[in-house]
Every structure is written in C-alpha cells, then in structure tokens.
Design a protein around this motif. Structure first.
Motif, PDB file in Angstrom:
ATOM      1  N   ILE A  14       0.832  -1.192   0.000  1.00  0.00           N
ATOM      2  CA  ILE A  14       0.000   0.000   0.000  1.00  0.00           C
ATOM      3  C   ILE A  14       0.875   1.254   0.000  1.00  0.00           C
ATOM      4  O   ILE A  14       1.992   1.252   0.498  1.00  0.00           O
ATOM      5  N   ARG A  16       0.836   4.990   1.474  1.00  0.00           N
ATOM      6  CA  ARG A  16       0.181   5.865   2.456  1.00  0.00           C
ATOM      7  C   ARG A  16       0.526   7.301   2.073  1.00  0.00           C
ATOM      8  O   ARG A  16       1.695   7.664   2.009  1.00  0.00           O
ATOM      9  N   GLN A  25      -4.945   9.077   3.056  1.00  0.00           N
ATOM     10  CA  GLN A  25      -5.502   8.008   2.212  1.00  0.00           C
ATOM     11  C   GLN A  25      -4.459   6.917   1.967  1.00  0.00           C
ATOM     12  O   GLN A  25      -3.261   7.173   2.002  1.00  0.00           O
ATOM     13  N   ILE A  26      -4.946   5.719   1.730  1.00  0.00           N
ATOM     14  CA  ILE A  26      -4.061   4.631   1.316  1.00  0.00           C
ATOM     15  C   ILE A  26      -4.556   4.092  -0.019  1.00  0.00           C
ATOM     16  O   ILE A  26      -5.756   4.066  -0.287  1.00  0.00           O
ATOM     17  N   GLU A  65       4.261  -1.270   3.308  1.00  0.00           N
ATOM     18  CA  GLU A  65       3.751   0.098   3.285  1.00  0.00           C
ATOM     19  C   GLU A  65       4.859   1.055   2.863  1.00  0.00           C
ATOM     20  O   GLU A  65       5.973   0.992   3.364  1.00  0.00           O
TER      21      GLU A  65
END
Length: 82
Positions: A14, A16, A25-26, A65
């Motif tokens: 994801i 970030r 938001q991701i 992430e």
C-alpha cells in the motif's frame, strides 16, 4: 482452492499518502520500488513523491507500506470543489 490469511499479505503493498488533498488516504501499490505516484483528483492530478524505505516487509507483519508525500498538482486545487 482454500487460501490461508497469510497468503494474502505476502504480495500486497500500500501507498500511504501524506499532505495535500489526499492526506491520510491509502492506495494499492503494485511496485514498491516506484519513486512517485500520480493520482486523479477532480479535474486535475496530484503528484506525490516517495520518502523513506518500505515498512512492514516481513512475511507476517501485514502489507508492505510505502510513504508518499504531496509535491504538487497539475492545476490549482480549489477546496470548495471537494
């Protein structure tokens, strides 16, 4: 085919987003090595740049992430357009 929960997180990543109109938001991220992210926002586009290394890169600590920070938009952003 039955999948175990650990199978889903192994290849998921994801982005970030920090700052700008998409702060907090991701988004799904296909390439953890990319250095910029361009996202649509209304009638314009917003540009985010990667900062730092990927986190959560282990096999059992959730999706990888990567942090991206707002740089600019291709046009002026009017908050009343939200």
């Amino acid at each position: 085919m039955i999948r175990h929960a650990r199978d889903y997180g192994e290849h998921m990543a994801i982005a970030r987003l920090h700052g700008g109109p998409l702060d907090g938001q991701i988004l799904p991220l296909e390439d953890t090595e990319q250095d910029s992210l361009i996202a649509p926002y209304g009638a314009t586009q917003v540009i985010y740049r990667r900062q730092g290394d990927a986190g959560n890169t282990g096999t059992s600590d959730g999706p990888t992430e990567v942090a991206f920070w707002f740089v600019e938009s291709s046009d002026d952003i009017n908050p009343s357009d939200d």
